[in-house]
Design an enzyme around this catalytic site. Structure first.
Site, PDB file in Angstrom:
ATOM      1  N   TYR A 162      -0.339  -2.695   4.386  1.00 21.74           N
ATOM      2  CA  TYR A 162       0.226  -3.915   3.793  1.00 21.74           C
ATOM      3  C   TYR A 162      -0.253  -5.177   4.522  1.00 21.74           C
ATOM      4  CZ  TYR A 162       2.880  -0.904   0.777  1.00 21.74           C
ATOM      5  OH  TYR A 162       3.200   0.026  -0.184  1.00 21.74           O
ATOM      6  N   ASN A 222      -1.255   3.890   4.542  1.00 26.54           N
ATOM      7  CA  ASN A 222      -0.522   2.863   3.792  1.00 26.54           C
ATOM      8  C   ASN A 222      -0.748   1.534   4.491  1.00 26.54           C
ATOM      9  OD1 ASN A 222       0.376   4.949   2.256  1.00 26.54           O
ATOM     10  ND2 ASN A 222       2.549   4.719   2.766  1.00 26.54           N
ATOM     11  N   GLU A 231      -1.145   3.849  -0.140  1.00 28.15           N
ATOM     12  CA  GLU A 231      -0.302   2.751  -0.639  1.00 28.15           C
ATOM     13  C   GLU A 231      -0.944   1.435  -0.269  1.00 28.15           C
ATOM     14  OE1 GLU A 231       3.870   2.500   0.444  1.00 28.15           O
ATOM     15  OE2 GLU A 231       4.105   4.658   0.111  1.00 28.15           O
ATOM     16  N   GLU A 288       5.035   7.934   5.997  1.00 31.30           N
ATOM     17  CA  GLU A 288       5.398   6.912   6.976  1.00 31.30           C
ATOM     18  C   GLU A 288       6.477   7.364   7.968  1.00 31.30           C
ATOM     19  OE1 GLU A 288       6.431   3.418   4.727  1.00 31.30           O
ATOM     20  OE2 GLU A 288       4.402   3.104   4.013  1.00 31.30           O
ATOM     21  N   ARG A 308       0.570   9.807  -7.278  1.00 28.94           N
ATOM     22  CA  ARG A 308       1.212  10.223  -6.036  1.00 28.94           C
ATOM     23  C   ARG A 308       2.716  10.019  -6.195  1.00 28.94           C
ATOM     24  NH1 ARG A 308       2.411   6.920  -1.066  1.00 28.94           N
ATOM     25  NH2 ARG A 308       2.954   8.487   0.483  1.00 28.94           N
ATOM     26  N   HIS A 339       9.687  11.632   1.377  1.00 27.86           N
ATOM     27  CA  HIS A 339       9.605  10.167   1.378  1.00 27.86           C
ATOM     28  C   HIS A 339      11.035   9.653   1.593  1.00 27.86           C
ATOM     29  CE1 HIS A 339       7.090   6.579  -0.204  1.00 27.86           C
ATOM     30  NE2 HIS A 339       8.234   6.061   0.209  1.00 27.86           N
TER      31      HIS A 339
HETATM   32  O1  IFM Z   1       8.433   0.737  -1.073  1.00 29.09           O
HETATM   33  C1  IFM Z   1       7.847   1.082   0.142  1.00 29.09           C
HETATM   34  C2  IFM Z   1       7.462   2.540   0.147  1.00 29.09           C
HETATM   35  O2  IFM Z   1       8.546   3.363  -0.116  1.00 29.09           O
HETATM   36  C3  IFM Z   1       6.913   2.922   1.496  1.00 29.09           C
HETATM   37  N1  IFM Z   1       5.858   2.033   1.888  1.00 29.09           N
HETATM   38  C4  IFM Z   1       6.092   0.627   1.788  1.00 29.09           C
HETATM   39  C5  IFM Z   1       6.617   0.265   0.409  1.00 29.09           C
HETATM   40  C6  IFM Z   1       6.883  -1.233   0.313  1.00 29.09           C
HETATM   41  O3  IFM Z   1       7.833  -1.601   1.251  1.00 29.09           O
END
Ligand code: IFM
Length: 464
Positions: free
Chosen positions: A311, A309, A373, A180, A91, A135
């Protein structure tokens, strides 16, 4: 605090592969400004990030993406490295200011040729390209003309999408419009933490709508132009946030935070309307959504895959004196959690990936999901003797892959997983300090070294 790495296991976990559907796609992800460098080459013009990096104090260490991982010049070696990991897909994002300098007018053949070569190189090595069209590197002249808060930017984006499709559409099946959009809108236009560094909540709300409109316009035009079957989608940063307690006040804090972070994007895309409570909150705050007739039909047209995505998640409490940020979170406090943290200070919460995927399956059924992600920055050692031991990242990835597999067992339709990131890169306002890569990059020499996490990922994929 918990111990830095996950606790040792007493029993071996079942292979995640048993819970995943046939054809599941394993991949790695990057983005253009974070890795390409060559910022002034072959006709590329500045993006909002080139400008923002020059604002004193905006980016840690005064870093910028001028050279980054020099991927623009090292692409064939990098693709060989990707293929060597045994992944199914890569990706990456296309740099708008490289393909259409200035964001208006004709395409630059040199910029397109780079992505043309990249796609051929990937396909030649049996790796599927997953293209993200945007992006975060908006051409600076479009920001000067109003940026995403201006409706016209959505139409400019759809035109640019067509240029990329014309060049790559015969070979690329997977198309992601935006990465995002919450970050583009709220970090960029409300909190001033990201380019273009504005602090104007009304602009962030307008940007949200125009980003989503740009997505919808681009999807329609991609489908019209498609000559080979195409999968179109969008990637959102999502989290299944929690309330600190069951009190009505804390639950309302959660409703508001979740409303802006998640439902403001998910509902128009997957239900065809903005969430009523959020519309009311935004109107009351004097930051209304600038919706015009027909927009929601455009935004809410079916997509083939929703990129997720993930985290971490937050726990929210009501607090009249607090402001979660950017003027849209007044009265909301994030309650710190006593868990392991990454070098970004982000909590490590794999359970949140399971609950998020299950929530999406429950509340927005019928749309296939892909984790586009997931990953972590840790303070890695330097490579020694060609090796870098990053056991915390191995544990992080293993725990999140298992968390995803659990969601699949319980019914979530997840079709892919992309580790963030292929290699250490420019981490936006945090500069080059945080290292998210499976591959270590020595920025002085551009030497790449596979970390133990890359070897683990390769082994886990090969085990299927
Ligand atoms: O590095 C970033 C990415 O560009 C977008 N999502 C979160 C990642 C970590 O912060």
């Amino acid at each position: 605090m918990k111990s830095p790495a996950s606790p040792a296991r007493t029993t071996a976990p079942a292979s995640p592969h048993r819970s995943l559907p046939p054809g599941f796609v394993w991949g790695v992800a990057t983005s253009s400004y974070q890795i390409e460098g060559a910022a002034q080459e072959d006709g590329r013009t500045p993006s909002i990030w080139d400008t923002f990096c020059r604002v004193p104090g905006a980016v840690a260490g005064g870093d910028n993406g001028d050279v980054a991982c020099d991927h623009y010049h090292r692409m064939p070696e990098d693709v060989a490295m990707i293929a060597d990991l045994g992944v199914d897909a890569y990706r990456f994002s296309v740099a708008w200011p490289r393909v259409q300098p200035g964001g208006r007018g004709p395409a630059d053949a040199r910029g397109l040729a780079f992505y043309d070569r990249l796609v051929d190189e990937l396909l030649g090595r049996g790796v599927k390209p997953w293209v993200t069209l945007y992006h975060w590197d908006l051409p600076q002249p479009l920001e000067d003309a109003g940026g995403w808060p201006a409706r016209d930017t959505a139409y400019r984006f759809a035109d640019y999408a067509m240029m990329v499709h014309q060049a790559l559409g015969d070979r690329v099946e997977n198309w992601t419009t935006l990465n995002e959009p919450w970050c583009s809108a709220f970090l960029g236009y409300a909190e001033g933490m990201h380019a273009p560094g504005r602090r104007d909540p009304a602009a962030a709300v307008a940007a949200t709508h125009h980003l989503l409109l740009g997505h919808g316009l681009a999807v329609s035009r991609l489908r019209e132009a498609a000559t080979v079957p195409l999968q179109a989608g969008i990637t959102l940063n999502l989290s299944d946030h929690r309330a600190a307690s069951d009190s009505p006040e804390d639950r309302d804090a959660l409703r508001r935070a979740d409303g802006v972070a998640n439902r403001l994007y998910l509902d128009p895309l997957l239900r065809g309307h903005y969430p009523e409570d959020v519309v009311e909150d935004l109107a009351r705050a004097g930051t209304p959504l600038p919706v015009q007739d027909g927009d929601l039909r455009t935004i809410g047209q079916p997509i083939d895959v929703l990129g997720v995505n993930y985290y971490n998640y937050n726990v929210y409490a009501a607090d009249s004196g607090a402001d979660e940020g950017g003027g849209y979170g007044s009265g909301i406090r994030t309650v710190p959690q006593d868990v392991e943290r990454t070098a970004m200070g982000w909590a490590v919460q794999p359970d949140g990936l399971t609950s998020l995927l299950l929530r999406l399956a429950r509340e927005y059924p019928g749309t296939p999901l892909a984790v586009t992600e997931n990953g972590a920055a840790f303070d890695d050692e330097q490579p020694a003797g060609g090796r870098l031991r990053d056991e915390r990242r191995v544990a992080f990835l293993r725990d999140h892959v298992e968390a995803m597999a659990r969601a699949c067992e319980d019914g979530a339709d997840v079709r892919g997983y992309f580790a963030w990131s292929l290699m250490d890169n420019f981490e936006w306002a945090a500069g080059y300090g945080p290292r998210f890569g499976l591959v270590h990059v020595d920025y002085a020499t551009q030497r790449r070294t596979l970390k133990d996490s890359a070897l683990w990922y390769r082994g886990m994929i090969a085990d299927r």
